[in-house]
Design a protein around this motif. Structure first.
Motif, short mmCIF file in Angstrom:
data_model
loop_
_atom_site.label_atom_id
_atom_site.label_comp_id
_atom_site.label_asym_id
_atom_site.label_seq_id
_atom_site.Cartn_x
_atom_site.Cartn_y
_atom_site.Cartn_z
N THR A 107 2.25 -14.25 -13.13
CA THR A 107 3.02 -15.07 -14.02
C THR A 107 3.10 -16.71 -13.68
OG1 THR A 107 4.64 -13.37 -13.17
CG2 THR A 107 5.71 -15.45 -14.01
N MET A 108 3.20 -17.26 -15.10
CA MET A 108 3.22 -18.89 -15.10
C MET A 108 4.74 -19.11 -15.10
SD MET A 108 0.93 -21.12 -17.43
CE MET A 108 1.91 -20.52 -19.14
N ASP A 109 4.95 -19.92 -14.43
CA ASP A 109 6.32 -20.64 -14.96
C ASP A 109 6.13 -21.98 -15.26
OD1 ASP A 109 7.76 -18.50 -14.02
OD2 ASP A 109 8.78 -19.27 -12.32
N TYR A 110 7.19 -22.54 -16.20
CA TYR A 110 7.13 -23.89 -16.44
C TYR A 110 8.55 -24.21 -16.59
CZ TYR A 110 6.95 -28.11 -19.45
OH TYR A 110 7.03 -29.35 -20.13
N ARG A 111 9.07 -25.51 -15.92
CA ARG A 111 10.19 -26.10 -15.83
C ARG A 111 10.35 -27.78 -16.11
NH1 ARG A 111 15.51 -24.81 -12.62
NH2 ARG A 111 16.78 -26.64 -13.22
N SER A 112 11.06 -28.02 -16.93
CA SER A 112 11.07 -29.71 -17.52
C SER A 112 11.96 -30.00 -17.93
CB SER A 112 9.76 -29.66 -18.25
OG SER A 112 9.80 -31.14 -18.75
N PRO A 113 12.35 -31.03 -17.73
CA PRO A 113 13.47 -31.56 -18.37
C PRO A 113 13.34 -32.07 -20.05
CG PRO A 113 12.74 -33.44 -17.09
CD PRO A 113 12.18 -32.01 -16.66
N ARG A 114 12.12 -32.11 -20.35
CA ARG A 114 11.77 -32.17 -21.68
C ARG A 114 12.19 -30.97 -22.38
NH1 ARG A 114 5.62 -33.99 -21.38
NH2 ARG A 114 5.45 -32.58 -19.79
N LEU A 115 12.47 -29.73 -21.93
CA LEU A 115 12.82 -28.59 -22.67
C LEU A 115 14.32 -28.61 -23.10
CD1 LEU A 115 11.03 -25.69 -20.47
CD2 LEU A 115 10.56 -26.55 -22.78
N ALA A 116 15.16 -29.56 -22.38
CA ALA A 116 16.35 -29.65 -22.44
C ALA A 116 16.90 -30.82 -23.22
CB ALA A 116 17.23 -29.55 -21.17
N GLN A 117 15.85 -31.61 -23.67
CA GLN A 117 16.03 -32.97 -24.61
C GLN A 117 16.79 -32.63 -25.82
OE1 GLN A 117 12.54 -35.27 -24.59
NE2 GLN A 117 12.99 -35.96 -22.41
N GLN A 118 17.78 -33.24 -26.32
CA GLN A 118 18.30 -32.95 -27.62
C GLN A 118 17.24 -33.21 -28.65
OE1 GLN A 118 21.69 -35.30 -28.59
NE2 GLN A 118 22.62 -33.65 -30.03
N GLY A 119 17.41 -32.18 -29.44
CA GLY A 119 16.34 -32.13 -30.82
C GLY A 119 14.99 -31.34 -30.43
N SER A 120 14.73 -31.10 -29.24
CA SER A 120 13.55 -30.28 -28.71
C SER A 120 14.11 -29.29 -27.87
CB SER A 120 12.65 -30.99 -28.22
OG SER A 120 13.02 -31.59 -27.00
N ASP A 121 15.50 -29.02 -27.62
CA ASP A 121 16.16 -27.99 -26.71
C ASP A 121 16.49 -26.64 -27.40
OD1 ASP A 121 18.18 -29.11 -28.60
OD2 ASP A 121 19.46 -29.25 -27.16
N SER A 122 16.83 -25.57 -26.86
CA SER A 122 16.79 -24.36 -27.23
C SER A 122 17.93 -23.63 -26.66
CB SER A 122 15.51 -23.61 -27.08
OG SER A 122 15.27 -23.44 -25.93
N TYR A 123 18.49 -22.66 -26.94
CA TYR A 123 19.64 -21.97 -26.58
C TYR A 123 19.66 -20.59 -26.37
CZ TYR A 123 21.95 -26.58 -26.80
OH TYR A 123 22.22 -27.93 -26.71
N VAL A 124 19.99 -19.72 -25.26
CA VAL A 124 20.29 -18.39 -25.28
C VAL A 124 21.37 -18.28 -25.88
CG1 VAL A 124 20.48 -16.38 -23.89
CG2 VAL A 124 18.72 -17.95 -23.30
N VAL A 125 21.51 -17.06 -26.98
CA VAL A 125 22.84 -16.84 -27.81
C VAL A 125 23.01 -15.68 -27.65
CG1 VAL A 125 22.49 -19.10 -28.77
CG2 VAL A 125 21.62 -16.98 -30.00
N GLN A 126 24.08 -15.06 -27.78
CA GLN A 126 24.61 -13.69 -28.03
C GLN A 126 24.77 -13.68 -29.60
OE1 GLN A 126 24.78 -11.21 -25.67
NE2 GLN A 126 25.89 -11.91 -23.97
N ARG A 127 23.92 -12.80 -30.24
CA ARG A 127 24.04 -12.93 -31.87
C ARG A 127 25.35 -12.63 -32.31
NH1 ARG A 127 19.37 -13.35 -34.66
NH2 ARG A 127 20.83 -13.44 -36.54
N GLY A 128 25.68 -11.72 -31.74
CA GLY A 128 27.20 -11.35 -32.34
C GLY A 128 28.30 -12.21 -32.26
N GLU A 129 28.36 -12.88 -31.14
CA GLU A 129 29.34 -14.17 -31.07
C GLU A 129 28.77 -15.39 -32.05
OE1 GLU A 129 30.06 -15.00 -27.20
OE2 GLU A 129 30.38 -12.83 -26.64
N PHE A 130 27.49 -15.75 -31.82
CA PHE A 130 27.18 -16.82 -32.34
C PHE A 130 27.11 -16.63 -33.99
CE2 PHE A 130 24.11 -20.17 -34.04
CZ PHE A 130 24.47 -21.29 -33.32
N ASP A 131 26.53 -15.65 -34.41
CA ASP A 131 26.73 -15.51 -36.04
C ASP A 131 28.04 -15.45 -36.56
OD1 ASP A 131 23.91 -15.14 -35.39
OD2 ASP A 131 23.60 -13.48 -36.74
N ARG A 132 28.80 -14.92 -35.74
CA ARG A 132 30.36 -14.80 -36.07
C ARG A 132 31.06 -16.16 -36.45
NH1 ARG A 132 34.84 -10.60 -33.83
NH2 ARG A 132 36.37 -10.79 -35.56
#
Length: 427
Positions: A85-110
């Motif tokens: 396994t390779m892990d990568y953790r960085s505040p750059r992943l959370a910067q606005q514009g380059s961030d991403s979110y886990v979503v529940q599609r049923g709730e988010f799409d609604r």
């Protein structure tokens, strides 16, 4: 005179985005969703790269039902019992514009479906579109339960197996080699347990991808996403190869959930749901008809998806394709012309966007992934080399280079060189 300026079939991310933008511009829009509500047919869990929707609804995460912002990436090569396994953790992943979110599609799409309605679209759910109305090779509307509704343009955003487009002869039938089957399980766990197991805080999450044994050595892989109070795990398996497996999808999913790398992460979790879905998988080679007289195709229905092993994208492509389809319709409305010649601007916009550019960059990757060594010999090779490094049993030491070379030769040095070169060229 048409009943609507635009009819949009499909209340997922692409369709709702198009409806939202068109309604904001004052067009008469009908958004039709077959499920009981927007997102009801989408699988729970997934990852949204925020840049696409951020441009349309600034700071959307402040009101949208997102789960966790991804701050940790994890990639694993797995055998039946081992994981490298390779892990990568960085505040750059959370910067606005380059961030991403886990979503529940049923709730988010609604939520996005409702946003389109709030903007002024007529949004209806629980209605199945039976077929398109085609007059003189021009799409002029839809038929639902025997009732005809007309529009200047119809936007098809009805998923990867767009039967409407196929039935109307607008696109060819999707081939098994172009799609994959996605299966998921969602396990309920307390937020604190999830945060402790993944080393994240209350608003942070992890996205994990797994290759090798999860797909039983076939093209595909496993995934895990952390929600607020649940964990989604699952597999994506190339439909064209499922028949070659000596295990059923059920057996592969059970094996994945019981793997020593996965089992501790979902331990004591309560199974909330299981779901399955067909997803586009072939990249640029799958993209076919995108526009014509009176119609546009976007999202999964257009084949917009990128899977390059360490990164899987579909939602951001769907949102932006919905946006660009709406922009093309707005221009056509201003001209009073919804012919293929005018709607071609949609393809021009796509070509100028990240969608077609990114699909072009990775166009060779789906073919590269057909190499069985990626899912068989290479995970075993890596696990065996790691065992040589870390397992101490009291036997006289042998230089690591000799121990490693034994496993490299088992795969074949020429195979390693050829596969490495092909892999580099494909990304």
């Amino acid at each position: 005179m048409s009943d609507f300026d635009a009819i949009i079939v499909g209340g997922g991310l692409a369709g709702s985005t198009a409806a939202y933008i068109l309604a904001q511009e004052g067009l008469e829009v009908l958004l039709i969703e077959r499920g009981n509500y927007g997102g009801s047919k989408n699988m729970t869990g997934g990852r949204l790269y925020a840049h696409s929707l951020e441009k349309i609804i600034p700071n959307f995460a402040e009101e949208a039902p997102i789960e966790r912002r991804v701050v940790k990436e994890r990639i694993s090569m797995m055998t039946e019992n081992d994981a490298v396994t390779m892990d990568y953790r960085s505040p750059r992943l959370a910067q606005q514009g380059s961030d991403s979110y886990v979503v529940q599609r049923g709730e988010f799409d609604r939520w996005l479906f409702d946003k389109a309605e709030e903007a002024g679209a007529t949004a209806t759910a629980g209605i199945k579109v039976d077929e398109l109305i085609v007059e003189n090779k021009r799409v002029t509307g839809v038929i639902c339960g025997g009732e005809e509704m007309t529009a200047d343009v119809v936007i098809l955003a009805d998923g990867v197996n767009s039967l409407l487009a196929e039935k109307a002869g607008l696109r060819e039938r999707v081939k098994p080699s172009q799609v994959a089957v996605g299966v998921k399980e969602t396990y309920e766990l307390p937020a604190k347990v999830i945060e402790d197991r993944f080393g994240v805080s209350s608003d942070e999450g992890a996205a994990c991808l797994y290759a090798g044994s999860p797909s039983n050595g076939l093209v595909g892989g496993g995934f895990l996403y952390t929600n607020k109070e649940s964990i989604s795990i699952g597999l994506v398996l190339g439909l064209n190869h499922i028949g070659d497996s000596d295990k059923t999808i059920e057996e592969m999913l059970v094996g994945f959930s019981k793997h020593p790398e996965i089992a501790p992460l979902i331990k004591d979790g309560k199974l909330l749901e299981r779901s399955g879905h067909v997803v586009p998988e072939a990249g640029l080679s799958m993209v076919s008809t995108l526009y014509g007289d009176g119609f546009l195709i976007c999202g999964d229905a257009a084949g917009f998806c990128i899977n390059i092993g360490y990164m899987v994208r579909g939602m951001d492509l769907a949102i932006t394709s919905g946006e660009l389809a709406a922009r093309a319709v707005i221009e056509a409305k201003e001209k009073g012309d919804f012919s293929s010649a005018t709607l071609q601007s949609y393809k021009t916009k796509l070509d100028d966007s990240f969608i077609m550019k990114d699909l072009s960059v990775y166009k060779k990757f789906p073919a590269f992934m057909e190499n069985p060594r990626i899912f068989n010999q290479y995970p075993t090779m890596l696990a065996d080399i790691m065992a040589e490094m870390f397992v101490i049993d009291g036997k006289p030491a042998v230089p690591l280079r000799k121990k490693a070379m034994k496993h490299l030769k088992a795969v074949g040095l020429m195979n390693l060189a050829k596969d490495g070169l092909k892999g580099v060229k494909s990304v």
